[in-house]
Write a protein that holds these residues in place. Structure first.
Motif, short mmCIF file in Angstrom:
data_model
loop_
_atom_site.label_atom_id
_atom_site.label_comp_id
_atom_site.label_asym_id
_atom_site.label_seq_id
_atom_site.Cartn_x
_atom_site.Cartn_y
_atom_site.Cartn_z
N TYR A 150 -3.03 19.90 3.98
CA TYR A 150 -2.16 19.19 3.03
C TYR A 150 -2.41 17.69 3.09
CZ TYR A 150 2.45 18.20 0.85
OH TYR A 150 3.48 17.78 0.05
N GLU A 151 -2.71 17.18 4.28
CA GLU A 151 -2.96 15.76 4.42
C GLU A 151 -4.32 15.49 5.06
OE1 GLU A 151 0.63 14.62 6.44
OE2 GLU A 151 1.70 14.38 4.55
N GLY A 152 -5.26 16.38 4.76
CA GLY A 152 -6.64 16.20 5.20
C GLY A 152 -7.44 15.59 4.06
N ASN A 153 -8.22 16.44 3.36
CA ASN A 153 -9.00 15.92 2.23
C ASN A 153 -8.40 16.30 0.88
OD1 ASN A 153 -9.68 18.62 2.15
ND2 ASN A 153 -11.86 18.31 2.53
N ALA A 154 -7.10 16.58 0.87
CA ALA A 154 -6.40 16.77 -0.41
C ALA A 154 -6.32 15.44 -1.16
CB ALA A 154 -5.01 17.34 -0.16
N ILE A 155 -6.14 15.52 -2.46
CA ILE A 155 -6.10 14.32 -3.31
C ILE A 155 -4.65 14.04 -3.71
CG2 ILE A 155 -6.93 13.26 -5.45
CD1 ILE A 155 -9.20 15.42 -5.38
N TRP A 156 -4.19 12.84 -3.39
CA TRP A 156 -2.80 12.47 -3.64
C TRP A 156 -2.71 11.43 -4.76
CZ3 TRP A 156 1.58 14.50 -1.47
CH2 TRP A 156 1.37 15.44 -0.46
N MET A 157 -1.88 11.73 -5.76
CA MET A 157 -1.82 10.85 -6.93
C MET A 157 -1.04 9.56 -6.65
SD MET A 157 -3.76 12.67 -8.57
CE MET A 157 -3.88 11.71 -10.08
N HIS A 158 -0.03 9.60 -5.79
CA HIS A 158 0.70 8.36 -5.49
C HIS A 158 -0.22 7.38 -4.76
CE1 HIS A 158 1.08 10.59 -1.75
NE2 HIS A 158 1.51 9.50 -1.13
N LEU A 159 -1.08 7.89 -3.90
CA LEU A 159 -2.07 7.06 -3.22
C LEU A 159 -3.10 6.55 -4.22
CD1 LEU A 159 -3.31 5.92 -0.63
CD2 LEU A 159 -4.42 8.14 -0.27
N GLY A 160 -3.50 7.42 -5.13
CA GLY A 160 -4.47 7.03 -6.15
C GLY A 160 -3.97 5.91 -7.05
N LEU A 161 -2.70 5.95 -7.40
CA LEU A 161 -2.15 4.91 -8.27
C LEU A 161 -2.12 3.55 -7.57
CD1 LEU A 161 0.74 6.86 -10.01
CD2 LEU A 161 -1.43 6.15 -11.01
N CYS A 162 -1.79 3.54 -6.28
CA CYS A 162 -1.82 2.29 -5.53
C CYS A 162 -3.26 1.77 -5.44
CB CYS A 162 -1.24 2.49 -4.13
SG CYS A 162 0.54 2.81 -4.13
N TYR A 163 -4.19 2.69 -5.26
CA TYR A 163 -5.62 2.32 -5.24
C TYR A 163 -6.03 1.70 -6.58
CZ TYR A 163 -10.72 3.12 -4.97
OH TYR A 163 -12.09 2.98 -4.97
N LEU A 164 -5.60 2.30 -7.67
CA LEU A 164 -5.92 1.76 -9.00
C LEU A 164 -5.32 0.38 -9.20
CD1 LEU A 164 -7.08 4.58 -9.56
CD2 LEU A 164 -5.97 4.50 -11.81
N ASP A 165 -4.16 0.14 -8.62
CA ASP A 165 -3.54 -1.19 -8.71
C ASP A 165 -4.45 -2.27 -8.17
OD1 ASP A 165 -1.17 -0.77 -10.00
OD2 ASP A 165 0.07 -0.70 -8.22
N ILE A 166 -5.07 -2.00 -7.02
CA ILE A 166 -5.93 -3.03 -6.44
C ILE A 166 -7.31 -3.06 -7.11
CG2 ILE A 166 -4.72 -3.10 -4.23
CD1 ILE A 166 -6.94 -1.40 -3.02
N ILE A 167 -7.78 -1.91 -7.58
CA ILE A 167 -9.05 -1.88 -8.33
C ILE A 167 -8.93 -2.73 -9.59
CG2 ILE A 167 -10.54 -0.40 -9.73
CD1 ILE A 167 -11.14 -0.15 -6.79
N ALA A 168 -7.75 -2.69 -10.22
CA ALA A 168 -7.53 -3.44 -11.46
C ALA A 168 -7.71 -4.94 -11.26
CB ALA A 168 -6.13 -3.16 -11.99
N LYS A 169 -7.56 -5.41 -10.04
CA LYS A 169 -7.66 -6.85 -9.76
C LYS A 169 -9.08 -7.29 -9.44
CE LYS A 169 -2.94 -6.97 -8.00
NZ LYS A 169 -2.06 -7.22 -6.83
N ILE A 170 -9.99 -6.32 -9.31
CA ILE A 170 -11.32 -6.69 -8.84
C ILE A 170 -12.47 -6.03 -9.61
CG2 ILE A 170 -11.57 -4.90 -7.08
CD1 ILE A 170 -12.59 -7.11 -5.18
N ASP A 171 -12.22 -4.88 -10.27
CA ASP A 171 -13.32 -4.16 -10.93
C ASP A 171 -12.79 -3.39 -12.15
OD1 ASP A 171 -15.50 -2.57 -11.67
OD2 ASP A 171 -16.16 -2.30 -9.60
N LYS A 172 -12.76 -4.05 -13.29
CA LYS A 172 -12.21 -3.44 -14.51
C LYS A 172 -13.05 -2.24 -14.97
CE LYS A 172 -8.95 -6.55 -15.07
NZ LYS A 172 -7.53 -6.23 -14.88
N LYS A 173 -14.34 -2.30 -14.76
CA LYS A 173 -15.22 -1.20 -15.16
C LYS A 173 -14.90 0.07 -14.37
CE LYS A 173 -20.12 -0.04 -15.78
NZ LYS A 173 -21.52 -0.53 -15.61
#
Length: 215
Positions: A150-173
């Motif tokens: 469940y918390e190994g290599n599963a994909i979590w959307m709440h974590l993904g959204l936080c990741y996208l927040d920081i990506i938005a500040k550095i790599d729009k592509k």
């Protein structure tokens, strides 16, 4: 305050060793990077709100960099050098390392490189790890039995959204690429699910099924 932080020794000021509910609540971690980022954010917000701040005596940016940054990425906890998703998102998302500063941007680029190298953003963001739970760290027995990995290599959307927040500040592509994959998910499942397995299918076990909506 005394219940939360280590009061003496080389780890003074960091979150104390010992299990408690956190982002990966099935995991038993030794003062995780994520937990210390939360502590740093509480300290920063307390100062902004002019509240009494018992953590003010500690420089969390300095402590977190000293104990968790290995030159390429933030490690998961004091005992585990593995590059995990939460450890390499929240130092930036919590603004412990502000992206207005060139050093922090350089570190973030290195963290992203580590996440991509370990394929934590595949097939879409973001996994905690590229390993199954049984292959790294310590996890609670009964939750792991009923919801394996469940918390190994599963994909979590709440974590993904936080990741996208920081990506938005550095790599729009790169942000556009990730948003495209999220758009497809929403169209395919007619909703925004909570957690997927490592192959991108809704997570399920004999006893558990992914929550049907994060909305």
């Amino acid at each position: 305050y005394n219940e939360i932080v280590e009061k003496s020794g080389k780890f003074k000021g960091l979150v104390k060793e010992g299990y408690f509910g956190s982002m990966k609540d099935h995991a038993i971690r030794n003062s995780s990077c994520y937990d210390n980022c939360m502590l740093a954010m509480i300290s920063n917000e307390a100062d902004k709100l002019k509240l009494d701040n018992p953590f003010k005596k500690h420089n969390y940016k300095k402590l977190i960099k000293k104990h968790f940054w290995n030159g390429q990425h933030f490690k998961d906890d004091l005992n585990n050098d593995i590059a995990t998703g939460d450890a390499n998102v929240f130092p930036y998302w919590c603004e412990v390392f502000e992206l207005k500063k060139s050093e922090s941007k350089k570190m973030l680029k290195s963290s992203i490189k580590a996440l991509k190298k370990n394929k934590l953003d595949k097939p879409f963001p973001l996994k905690y790890s590229n390993k199954k739970a049984k292959d790294y760290g310590n996890f609670l027995f009964w939750p792991s039995l009923f919801a394996p990995n469940y918390e190994g290599n599963a994909i979590w959307m709440h974590l993904g959204l936080c990741y996208l927040d920081i990506i938005a500040k550095i790599d729009k592509k790169l942000l556009k690429k990730y948003l495209k994959s999220y758009t497809k998910l929403i169209k395919d499942y007619k909703n925004f699910l909570e957690v997927y397995d490592c192959d991108g299918k809704p997570y399920k076990s004999l006893f558990y099924l992914s929550d049907e909506s994060m909305i």
